[in-house]
Design an enzyme around this catalytic site. Structure first.
Site, PDB file in Angstrom:
ATOM      1  CB  THR A  86      59.724  95.377   1.222  1.00  0.00           C
ATOM      2  OG1 THR A  86      60.259  96.617   0.752  1.00  0.00           O
ATOM      3  CG2 THR A  86      59.504  94.445   0.037  1.00  0.00           C
ATOM      4  CD  GLU A 122      57.089 101.099  -3.807  1.00  0.00           C
ATOM      5  OE1 GLU A 122      57.155 101.664  -2.694  1.00  0.00           O
ATOM      6  OE2 GLU A 122      57.727 101.470  -4.799  1.00  0.00           O
ATOM      7  CB  ALA A 146      53.344 113.491  -6.608  1.00  0.00           C
ATOM      8  CB  SER A 192      53.373 125.718   4.523  1.00  0.00           C
ATOM      9  OG  SER A 192      53.732 125.203   3.248  1.00  0.00           O
ATOM     10  CG  LEU A 235      57.315 112.112  -6.179  1.00  0.00           C
ATOM     11  CD1 LEU A 235      57.549 113.265  -7.160  1.00  0.00           C
ATOM     12  CD2 LEU A 235      58.086 110.875  -6.622  1.00  0.00           C
ATOM     13  CG  ASP A 239      58.170 107.496   2.611  1.00  0.00           C
ATOM     14  OD1 ASP A 239      58.727 106.700   1.846  1.00  0.00           O
ATOM     15  OD2 ASP A 239      56.937 107.669   2.651  1.00  0.00           O
ATOM     16  CE1 TYR A 288      51.379 101.545   3.387  1.00  0.00           C
ATOM     17  CE2 TYR A 288      50.251 101.548   5.503  1.00  0.00           C
ATOM     18  CZ  TYR A 288      51.421 101.553   4.779  1.00  0.00           C
ATOM     19  OH  TYR A 288      52.626 101.549   5.435  1.00  0.00           O
TER      20      TYR A 288
END
Ligand code: ADP
Ligand code: MG
Length: 391
Positions: free
Chosen positions: A40, A38, A129, A72, A131, A178, A230
């Protein structure tokens, strides 16, 4: 009919309803969870994502007039219509459409012959989320445009273009994990990725065969703190690398950690960030070794140690994530950690299949007792990366 095939029929029908024509095809890209590794990825280090069965589907058809139309099922506001030759980064205020528009922009900026298209999206990836619904959206778009134009780009190139879209066009300074996960993962495997040179290896990850289960616990919270924090962590890591005279923290071997920490003694904040990154890279390598040796149970303590490091050194956990991890462990889980950027999103829990009901119940009860929204809990069974679906 499988869920995905069913989703493809519905997505094609929705495309017809929105655009009044048949889609040329349907392309899918998954969300992901990161097993370990994480923060990294912007330190040139190791990560280990796996693709979720949750996917974003893009139904698409080409146009000849240089117009991109985007719609969408997961966004309000109807069809967004843009001219390709007017796309300019950054896309301030463009909302969700910036992600797919950014992909078209990145492909054209790379000199690829990408023309207009109509796109309609449906998704089973929870948004925001942790994900990676954003990478699923980007990579589904990249693969659709790639296929519509017969480009045949390699998967890592699709991932790079998708990352460029998110960095330069949307304006989110994410790493490459991602998009690589969405583009390159394979079913039944976790993806061991070296984010320095993008070499990757598919590591078998069949927990069910070992009587184990990996649960995703989506806490459904996302604390505002996230974005600035971040950038701060990222800048702190860069400061650490400079102070240690290395290109990136990836270049600090685990064996040199205590010497590195001595060098950084005057800056305890950066010292803690460096300790997380160096130990986390080491944990990824240990995880890979355990999985290669056929000992998935052994990764439990590494997950838990990773959580402590993110909570105490990187300082990006939150009450809901800590509650998920502590509750799962107290109820018998083999290990647990927060996953993703932090300040909310999801936790991962490694648990014996037999203990799954007890751990799940304990999590619901603990969240209710603390007055938190009920979490969404589901097993992470590694699915395929981006692909075209038969309609
Ligand atoms: P995550 O990637 O962890 O889900 P992000 O904040 O990076 O969270 O990305 C979420 C954003 O991506 C949403 O707010 C939305 O703008 C966009 N998005 C992702 N998937 C979709 C979708 N299927 N339809 C519309 N927008 C989407
Ligand atoms: Mg994202």
């Amino acid at each position: 009919m499988t869920d995905t095939a069913h989703g493809a029929q519905q997505t094609a029908a929705a495309f017809r309803a929105v655009y009044g024509a048949e889609p040329t095809g349907i392309w899918a890209a998954p969300g992901r969870v990161n097993l370990i590794g994480e923060h990294t990825d912007y330190n040139d280090g190791f990560v280990m994502p796996l693709a979720l069965p949750h996917t974003t589907l893009a139904a698409a058809a080409p146009r000849t007039d240089g117009v991109l139309r985007l719609h969408s099922a997961g966004a309000d506001g109807g069809v967004v219509e843009l001219r390709l030759d007017e796309l300019r980064p950054p896309s301030a205020g463009a909302g969700w459409a910036a992600y797919p528009a950014g992909v078209a922009w990145a492909m054209r900026a790379a000199g690829l012959p990408v023309g207009g298209a109509d796109l309609h999206y449906t998704s089973t990836v929870p948004l925001g989320a942790g994900l990676s619904s954003s990478a699923a959206l980007e990579v589904a778009t990249a693969l659709a445009l790639d296929d519509l134009h017969g480009l045949g780009l390699p998967r890592e190139e699709l991932a790079r273009l998708a990352q460029r879209a998110e960095n330069a066009f949307v304006g989110v300074p994410c790493g490459i994990m991602d998009q690589t996960a969405a583009a390159c993962c394979t079913a039944g495997h976790a993806l061991f990725l070296d984010t320095r040179d993008l070499t990757r290896r598919h590591v078998p990850f069949d927990l069910a065969a070992e009587g184990l289960c990996l649960l995703v616990v989506d806490t459904r919270v996302r604390h505002q703190l996230g974005d600035g924090a971040y950038a701060e962590r990222r800048a702190g890591c860069e400061r650490g690398a400079r102070a240690l005279g290395v290109c990136a923290l990836r270049d600090v071997p685990y064996a040199h950690l205590s010497a590195a920490l001595d060098t950084l003694a005057g800056d305890p904040v950066v010292q803690a960030l460096v300790r997380h990154i160096v130990t986390e890279n080491h944990r990824v390598e240990q995880t890979v070794a355990h999985l290669d040796a056929g000992h998935p149970r052994a990764i439990g303590p590494l997950l838990t140690a990773g959580h402590a490091s993110l909570r105490d050194d990187f300082k990006i956990s939150c009450a809901e994530l800590d509650l998920a991890v502590d509750t799962a462990r107290a109820a018998g889980a083999l290990g647990a950690r927060m996953t993703g950027g932090g300040f909310g999103g999801s936790a991962l829990v490694l648990v014996d299949q037999d203990a799954t009901p007890a751990v799940t119940e304990a999590l619901y009860a603990a969240f209710a007792a603390a007055g938190h929204t009920a979490p969404r809990i589901f097993p992470a069974v590694p699915g395929p990366g981006a692909h075209r679906l038969a309609v």
